[in-house]
Design a protein around this motif. Sequence first.
Motif, short mmCIF file in Angstrom:
data_model
loop_
_atom_site.label_atom_id
_atom_site.label_comp_id
_atom_site.label_asym_id
_atom_site.label_seq_id
_atom_site.Cartn_x
_atom_site.Cartn_y
_atom_site.Cartn_z
N VAL A 1 56.29 35.93 22.09
CA VAL A 1 55.09 36.05 21.08
C VAL A 1 54.21 37.35 21.65
O VAL A 1 53.98 38.27 20.80
N ALA A 2 53.90 37.37 22.80
CA ALA A 2 53.04 38.26 23.49
C ALA A 2 53.81 39.82 23.22
O ALA A 2 53.24 40.90 23.18
N LEU A 3 55.21 39.56 23.64
CA LEU A 3 55.91 40.99 23.63
C LEU A 3 56.06 41.52 22.19
O LEU A 3 55.85 42.60 21.89
N ALA A 4 56.35 40.61 21.24
CA ALA A 4 56.27 40.87 19.77
C ALA A 4 55.12 41.37 19.47
O ALA A 4 55.02 42.34 18.63
N GLY A 5 53.67 40.83 19.77
CA GLY A 5 52.57 41.34 19.48
C GLY A 5 52.33 42.84 20.14
O GLY A 5 51.59 43.70 19.37
N ALA A 6 52.57 43.06 21.17
CA ALA A 6 52.58 44.37 21.95
C ALA A 6 53.18 45.41 21.08
O ALA A 6 52.79 46.25 20.97
N ALA A 7 54.54 44.83 20.86
CA ALA A 7 55.43 45.97 20.14
C ALA A 7 54.79 46.24 18.65
O ALA A 7 54.78 47.55 18.26
N TRP A 8 54.23 45.44 17.92
CA TRP A 8 53.62 45.53 16.75
C TRP A 8 52.27 46.41 17.11
O TRP A 8 52.20 47.30 16.30
N GLY A 9 51.64 46.17 18.00
CA GLY A 9 50.40 47.07 18.12
C GLY A 9 50.61 48.50 18.37
O GLY A 9 50.14 49.27 18.09
N LEU A 10 51.80 48.60 19.34
CA LEU A 10 52.04 49.98 19.73
C LEU A 10 52.73 50.59 18.36
O LEU A 10 52.45 51.70 18.13
N LEU A 11 53.57 49.76 17.65
CA LEU A 11 53.89 50.55 16.37
C LEU A 11 52.84 51.04 15.37
O LEU A 11 52.80 52.09 14.84
N ARG A 12 51.81 50.28 15.27
CA ARG A 12 50.24 50.50 14.67
C ARG A 12 50.00 51.75 15.21
O ARG A 12 49.46 52.45 14.37
N LEU A 13 49.69 51.68 16.45
CA LEU A 13 48.76 52.68 17.08
C LEU A 13 49.73 54.12 16.89
O LEU A 13 48.97 55.01 16.61
N LEU A 14 51.12 53.91 17.02
CA LEU A 14 51.84 55.34 16.71
C LEU A 14 51.93 55.65 15.23
O LEU A 14 52.70 56.50 14.84
N GLY A 15 51.55 54.68 14.45
CA GLY A 15 51.33 55.09 13.03
C GLY A 15 52.60 54.76 12.28
O GLY A 15 53.06 55.18 11.00
N GLY A 16 53.61 53.84 12.94
CA GLY A 16 54.86 53.48 12.12
C GLY A 16 54.64 52.19 11.54
O GLY A 16 55.66 51.62 10.88
N GLY A 17 53.60 51.37 11.56
CA GLY A 17 53.53 49.87 10.88
C GLY A 17 52.26 50.10 10.09
O GLY A 17 51.59 49.78 9.47
#
Length: 117
Positions: free
Chosen positions: A101-117
Motif C-alpha cells: 500500500v505504501a509503495l502504491a501510494g508513493a507511486a501514485w503521488g509521484l505520478l501526480r507530481l509529474l502530471g501523469g495522474g
Amino acid sequence: MRLVWRDALALLFALRDPRTGLQARAWALVALAYAALPLDLLPDLTPLLGAADDLLIVPALLALATRSLPVPVQREAVARSQGLQRRLPWLVPAGLILTVVALAGAAWGLLRLLGGG
C-alpha cells in the motif's frame, strides 16, 4: 520471508540496545538510505535488474549490520523477534500489505507530481 522479517525485526530491536556499536548502526543506516533514496546502482526503470539490486544489496547491508552486533545483543534481539512473531502471527502478512500500500501510494503521488495522474 518469515526469516527475513524475523531478522529485520531483530535488527530493529538490537539497534535500540545501548550495547550496539557504531558499526552496526552505520550499516543499518546505509541499508535504510539505499532502500529509501532514489539513487541506485541500477535504475529501477531497467526491467528486472532495477528491482533486483534492491533485493540483493539491502539484505546484504542488513546482514553486515547483523554481523556487527555483539553476540549477546543479537541473541536477545532474535529471541524478542521470535516471541513477537509467535504472539502476532498476522505481523508478516500485515507488514507485506502495508508495504504494498505504501509503495502504491508513493507511486501514485509521484505520478501526480509529474502530471501523469
